[in-house]
Structures are given as structure tokens and as C-alpha cells.
Scaffold this active site. Sequence first.
Site, PDB file in Angstrom:
ATOM      1  N   MET A   1       0.836  -1.179   0.000  1.00 18.25           N
ATOM      2  CA  MET A   1       0.000   0.000   0.000  1.00 18.25           C
ATOM      3  C   MET A   1       0.879   1.240   0.000  1.00 18.25           C
ATOM      4  O   MET A   1       2.063   1.164   0.285  1.00 18.25           O
ATOM      5  CB  MET A   1      -0.951   0.005   1.194  1.00 18.25           C
ATOM      6  CG  MET A   1      -2.093   0.994   1.049  1.00 18.25           C
ATOM      7  SD  MET A   1      -3.487   0.630   2.120  1.00 18.25           S
ATOM      8  CE  MET A   1      -2.871   1.147   3.697  1.00 18.25           C
ATOM      9  N   CYS A   2       0.285   2.368  -0.259  1.00 16.21           N
ATOM     10  CA  CYS A   2       1.024   3.599  -0.495  1.00 16.21           C
ATOM     11  C   CYS A   2       0.624   4.654   0.524  1.00 16.21           C
ATOM     12  O   CYS A   2      -0.093   4.374   1.472  1.00 16.21           O
ATOM     13  CB  CYS A   2       0.724   4.086  -1.909  1.00 16.21           C
ATOM     14  SG  CYS A   2       0.762   2.755  -3.138  1.00 16.21           S
ATOM     15  N   GLN A   3       1.105   5.873   0.332  1.00 13.51           N
ATOM     16  CA  GLN A   3       0.672   6.977   1.175  1.00 13.51           C
ATOM     17  C   GLN A   3       0.250   8.152   0.316  1.00 13.51           C
ATOM     18  O   GLN A   3       0.763   8.361  -0.783  1.00 13.51           O
ATOM     19  CB  GLN A   3       1.776   7.380   2.163  1.00 13.51           C
ATOM     20  CG  GLN A   3       1.992   6.350   3.258  1.00 13.51           C
ATOM     21  CD  GLN A   3       2.686   6.926   4.483  1.00 13.51           C
ATOM     22  OE1 GLN A   3       2.760   8.133   4.693  1.00 13.51           O
ATOM     23  NE2 GLN A   3       3.190   6.044   5.331  1.00 13.51           N
ATOM     24  N   ILE A  99       3.144   8.515  -2.794  1.00  7.43           N
ATOM     25  CA  ILE A  99       4.363   7.699  -2.828  1.00  7.43           C
ATOM     26  C   ILE A  99       3.925   6.247  -2.842  1.00  7.43           C
ATOM     27  O   ILE A  99       3.009   5.852  -2.129  1.00  7.43           O
ATOM     28  CB  ILE A  99       5.322   8.005  -1.667  1.00  7.43           C
ATOM     29  CG1 ILE A  99       4.603   7.982  -0.307  1.00  7.43           C
ATOM     30  CG2 ILE A  99       6.023   9.330  -1.892  1.00  7.43           C
ATOM     31  CD1 ILE A  99       5.517   8.180   0.881  1.00  7.43           C
ATOM     32  N   ASN A 129      -4.854   4.729  -2.029  1.00 10.75           N
ATOM     33  CA  ASN A 129      -4.060   4.034  -1.027  1.00 10.75           C
ATOM     34  C   ASN A 129      -4.868   2.821  -0.600  1.00 10.75           C
ATOM     35  O   ASN A 129      -5.989   2.951  -0.107  1.00 10.75           O
ATOM     36  CB  ASN A 129      -3.829   5.019   0.137  1.00 10.75           C
ATOM     37  CG  ASN A 129      -3.344   4.377   1.418  1.00 10.75           C
ATOM     38  OD1 ASN A 129      -3.622   3.229   1.713  1.00 10.75           O
ATOM     39  ND2 ASN A 129      -2.649   5.155   2.214  1.00 10.75           N
TER      40      ASN A 129
END
Length: 310
Positions: A1-3, A99, A129
Site C-alpha cells: 500500500m502507499c501513502q 508515494i 491508497n
Amino acid sequence: MCQLLGMNANTPTDIGFSFTGFHNRGGKTDHHNDGFGIAFFEPNACDLNNPTLSEAQSIARNSSRGLRVFHDDKPSSQSPVAELVKNYPIKALNVVAHIRKATQGSNCLANTHPFVREVWGEQWVFAHNGQMNQSFIQRCQRLQKNGNSEHCRPVGTTDSEAAFCYLINRLKSTYKDRPSDQELFRFLTTQCRYLAANGLFNCLLSNGDWQLAYANSLLFYLTRKAPFGEAKLADDDLSINFKDVTTENDKVTILVTVPLTENEDWQQLAINECLVFQDGDIIFQDTPSLRKYLTIEEGIAIAREVGASI
């Protein structure tokens, strides 16, 4: 997962301070190594300089429709593109940044958020996300194969872009013309909750005039306004006193997956809460009657359960 990182402001604002901390999480203070992207909605100088339009008409027509987008498949903490963005004081009214820690789709530019599509003559920017489940991805593939995705098709191979295209296809197949903002918010909230029921779904979405934030696990926001004070980044040895760089009329809301500063009062979105910000204020809000909040540790654990990570 991302931010995720977002900004919504009532006057063109530089996001450099927040981006400095955020970009460190891309490989320096955290492990989001699979690229980054950032989109800036800026005042449209073309219309502001048009002598046939009054200043008020220009601002009303396209006050925030100029779009500048940067992507890189390198970790943001090591990216020359991110370094350029960090040191380039771009004044924007809405910003969406991301990101990436790849879970579906390889590390390449086509899979780098935020994604951009035209919707009713507006540029919509989306970052996700989380992780959509396999049955949802297969459903999207069937819709595309059957010709039911005429308005939007993915360019890359991420579940995130598939979710964005699903959202746009549902929107345009439901409304021939652009609905009112209130009806649009109602529809988008319903669709975000549907997507959250088919995976882990936190997102930021902006058309340049407003910014929508939807939380399925972790998402925080902070509104800075007078009287301004000092902020200290959690991911960098950097602080700033906003009183020195703002006016008493400025209002800026920052949205992020995990709070960026360690000395400010961040507000958390409840699970399945949807907010829309304009000029730094909340203009629409839909909160479940039973509010539930996750700790950061609980949010990370949920992400890992579905095969992702924060």
C-alpha cells in the site's frame, strides 16, 4: 500500500514544507520505494491575462484549472524530480501527491499515481491508497471486454487505476451532463463506499476547484489558519513558523495518510467518512452514524492482512 498527500487552499500556496517530510517516506524514513507523483492545480494564467475577460470573470471561470504533473519511478527520497519539486515554490490551490509501494502492477511510470482523466471538460486527478480485491479486478476486466467501459480505460496495470476508471465510467453512464456539486458528492460518496466494500480504499480526488477525501482506514487532515504558529516535521529536522510566511486571511488544509508534523493537532477521518474541501474549508461531509477510528498500528495491520503495507 502507499501513502497520500493532499492540499486545498483559499489562495495559491507552496506545499514545499509538507512535501519535504512526505518525500522522505519514499525510501528514507519509510519503505515506499516504487515511485512517486504529484499534481498541482494552479490559477490559469491564460484566462487571467485575457483582456476580453474581467478579472472576476477569469477567476470564476478557471481559477484553479491549470494542471502541472510530475511523476518518477524512482524512490521519492532519491529522485531528482522530487528534489526539483521540493525546491520549486509552485503556488497551487489544490495538490494531490502519492508515494508508492507496489502491490499490483510493476514499478513503471504508467503505474505511478496520481492518475489524470478528463471529465466534462475538467481535469480530474486521483490517487489511491489500499488494494482492491481480485473479484473486483475481474469484474472491471469483464466490463471492459463487454464494451461497458467506453469513457475510461486503464493505461497501466494497477488496481488503483482500475478503480478510478470504474468510478468515471459509473459517473458518466449515470449522468449525461454534469450534476450539481451536491448531487456529485452524494454519488461519489456512494461509489467510494462500494469500492471500499471491494477492497481497501482510501483516496484523494480533485478537479482543481474542490478536493474529495475518502477514508477506509487511515487518513488525517489539518487546517492551518490565523493565528498561525510553528510546525515541526516528523520525518525531517525542519520547522517553520507559518506566521512569517502567511497573511491573516490564508487558510490551508493538508491531508495525509499518517500525520506529517509532531506538534500540531491533526484530525482523523472516521472509517468510511467522505469529506470535500474547497478554499480550505469542508463544504460537504458524510460521516457514518457510528463513528469508528483506527490507530495507526491497526491501520497498518489491516493493510498487511490484504497483502499491502503502509
